[in-house]
Design an enzyme around this catalytic site. Structure first.
Site, PDB file in Angstrom:
ATOM      1  N   ASP A  17      50.538  35.734  32.210  1.00 52.06           N
ATOM      2  CA  ASP A  17      49.346  35.397  31.704  1.00 52.06           C
ATOM      3  C   ASP A  17      48.477  36.616  31.614  1.00 52.06           C
ATOM      4  O   ASP A  17      48.417  36.859  30.212  1.00 52.06           O
ATOM      5  CB  ASP A  17      48.600  34.296  32.867  1.00 52.06           C
ATOM      6  CG  ASP A  17      47.488  33.534  32.031  1.00 52.06           C
ATOM      7  OD1 ASP A  17      47.230  33.441  30.872  1.00 52.06           O
ATOM      8  OD2 ASP A  17      46.765  32.836  32.764  1.00 52.06           O
ATOM      9  N   ASP A  18      47.715  37.230  32.456  1.00 53.40           N
ATOM     10  CA  ASP A  18      47.056  38.298  32.480  1.00 53.40           C
ATOM     11  C   ASP A  18      47.436  39.375  33.205  1.00 53.40           C
ATOM     12  O   ASP A  18      46.589  39.552  34.328  1.00 53.40           O
ATOM     13  CB  ASP A  18      45.643  38.092  32.574  1.00 53.40           C
ATOM     14  CG  ASP A  18      45.122  36.946  31.173  1.00 53.40           C
ATOM     15  OD1 ASP A  18      44.899  37.260  30.215  1.00 53.40           O
ATOM     16  OD2 ASP A  18      45.085  35.845  31.413  1.00 53.40           O
TER      17      ASP A  18
ATOM     18  N   HIS B 262      48.742  37.083  27.514  1.00 49.13           N
ATOM     19  CA  HIS B 262      47.666  37.573  26.633  1.00 49.13           C
ATOM     20  C   HIS B 262      47.679  39.137  26.522  1.00 49.13           C
ATOM     21  O   HIS B 262      47.533  39.756  27.476  1.00 49.13           O
ATOM     22  CB  HIS B 262      46.505  37.056  27.060  1.00 49.13           C
ATOM     23  CG  HIS B 262      46.364  35.516  27.235  1.00 49.13           C
ATOM     24  ND1 HIS B 262      45.768  34.691  26.540  1.00 49.13           N
ATOM     25  CD2 HIS B 262      46.640  34.901  28.387  1.00 49.13           C
ATOM     26  CE1 HIS B 262      45.709  33.506  26.762  1.00 49.13           C
ATOM     27  NE2 HIS B 262      46.282  33.405  28.204  1.00 49.13           N
TER      28      HIS B 262
ATOM     29  N   GLU C  40      45.230  23.554  32.649  1.00 51.30           N
ATOM     30  CA  GLU C  40      45.074  24.550  33.679  1.00 51.30           C
ATOM     31  C   GLU C  40      43.779  24.197  34.623  1.00 51.30           C
ATOM     32  O   GLU C  40      43.942  23.893  35.916  1.00 51.30           O
ATOM     33  CB  GLU C  40      44.757  25.953  33.010  1.00 51.30           C
ATOM     34  CG  GLU C  40      44.500  27.135  34.050  1.00 51.30           C
ATOM     35  CD  GLU C  40      44.143  28.387  33.056  1.00 51.30           C
ATOM     36  OE1 GLU C  40      43.762  28.267  32.219  1.00 51.30           O
ATOM     37  OE2 GLU C  40      44.171  29.633  33.774  1.00 51.30           O
TER      38      GLU C  40
ATOM     39  N   HIS D 150      46.808  26.046  25.566  1.00 47.19           N
ATOM     40  CA  HIS D 150      46.361  26.262  26.857  1.00 47.19           C
ATOM     41  C   HIS D 150      45.838  24.650  27.227  1.00 47.19           C
ATOM     42  O   HIS D 150      44.934  24.003  26.530  1.00 47.19           O
ATOM     43  CB  HIS D 150      45.232  26.941  27.373  1.00 47.19           C
ATOM     44  CG  HIS D 150      45.755  28.308  27.524  1.00 47.19           C
ATOM     45  ND1 HIS D 150      46.620  28.987  26.414  1.00 47.19           N
ATOM     46  CD2 HIS D 150      45.624  29.283  28.501  1.00 47.19           C
ATOM     47  CE1 HIS D 150      46.617  30.095  27.025  1.00 47.19           C
ATOM     48  NE2 HIS D 150      46.387  30.405  27.908  1.00 47.19           N
TER      49      HIS D 150
END
Ligand code: HPA
Ligand code: ZN
Length: 315
Positions: free
Chosen positions: A275-276, A16, A197, A194
């Site tokens: 991811d982040d 992201h 998760e 997504h």
């Protein structure tokens, strides 16, 4: 990080852009845009990066994104990420951006897109990193809002390759977005989402059967459903797994419990992603290094994971 890990050519398929906003850049943009921040300094902000679940992280992630205002801000964000990629031999990226996080604050869609797009084009020319941008819908907002976002995006159709689905998972199943995904696919866009998760395996089934996704983002809870495992192995549906993210958000208690290598050995097409990275403690390279350190990932396994990421590209 061992040099042989760094040297492996890799693709990053789950990132992201807003989650690559490092605290230093966050403070610099706040100053440039004259925005008062609730944190005294970079260290205080970093100390707040302790989460018990996805939602606690998202609250901070959306607060951080508030400093992104101008086309230059989005350019700088994306460019900083691409520099990290270059240093770690990431040769192809398929990043997400969340238009609604910005348009809901009054930032025009084209401001966001143009900044990101220019950095990606410069990254291709100056750093040799190829790309495919993915527009992600926020699932905690109604499908109607996703339709509006898709409409805003269509004049820029050629700037992206697909649509995704992110934000709070539990209570927001993929089936809520069946129609907007159908519309996006009818425009020739790829679909990813997504799923699995925090949410149950049923959400992965829905994402595959109703949204007709090409790739599952996270998907680590697939292991709870044997029939689902067989399907993703038989059809070689890629999973974009994010090990450090899963630990930071308490999907697994510690890295020693992560199931990515078990999945790999069972024949699932798993890939390693960050991811982040600004919030979860590292980029793709650090994620590979953590698997080596805590799960005993071998060089042969690392090579298969890296090859999977190249094979699972949408473009
Ligand atoms: N899950 C869901 N939404 C997100 C994430 C994530 O890990 N990161 C940014 N948006
Ligand atoms: Zn994600």
């Amino acid at each position: 990080m061992p040099e042989w890990l760094n040297a492996l050519p890799k693709a990053e398929l789950h990132l992201h852009l807003e989650g690559s906003l490092e605290p230093e850049l966050l403070f610099a943009l706040a100053e440039r845009n004259q925005i008062a921040l609730p944190w005294a300094d970079v260290e205080t902000l970093r100390a707040a990066y302790a989460f018990n679940n996805l939602q606690e992280f998202l609250d901070l992630y959306y607060a951080g994104a508030n400093v992104l205002r101008t086309e230059q801000d989005f350019y700088d964000l994306t460019w900083a990420y691409l520099q990290r990629c270059k240093a770690q031999n990431v040769i192809h990226v398929e990043p997400f951006f969340d238009p609604q996080t910005h348009t809901d604050r009054g930032i025009p869609f084209e401001v966001v897109l143009r900044g990101i797009q220019q950095a990606l084009l410069d990254g291709e020319q100056q750093l040799g990193i190829s790309h495919g941008l993915i527009l992600s819908f926020l699932r905690h907002l109604p499908e109607e809002e996703a339709f509006k976002t898709l409409e805003q995006a269509m004049p820029f159709r050629d700037a992206f390759i697909g649509v995704g689905l992110d934000s709070s998972e539990k209570g927001f199943p993929p089936r809520l977005f069946e129609r907007v995904f159908a519309k996006a696919r009818s425009e020739g866009l790829h679909a990813v989402a997504h799923a699995g998760e925090e949410g149950p395996p049923e959400y992965i089934w829905e994402a595959l059967d109703l949204l007709k996704i090409k790739r599952i983002d996270h998907g680590v809870r697939a292991i709870e459903d044997e029939r689902l495992m067989q399907r993703i192995i038989d059809e070689q549906i890629p999973l974009t797994v994010c090990p450090l993210s899963n630990i930071k958000l308490c999907v697994f208690e510690h890295m020693g419990q992560h199931n990515i290598l078990e999945m790999l050995e069972r024949g699932v097409k798993v890939t390693v992603n960050s991811d982040d990275p600004a919030y979860f403690g590292g980029y793709v390279g650090e994620n590979f290094a953590a698997l080596h350190q805590h799960l005993g990932m071998t060089e042969a396994q690392a090579k298969r994971l890296a090859q999977n990421s190249l094979d699972a590209r949408l473009v």
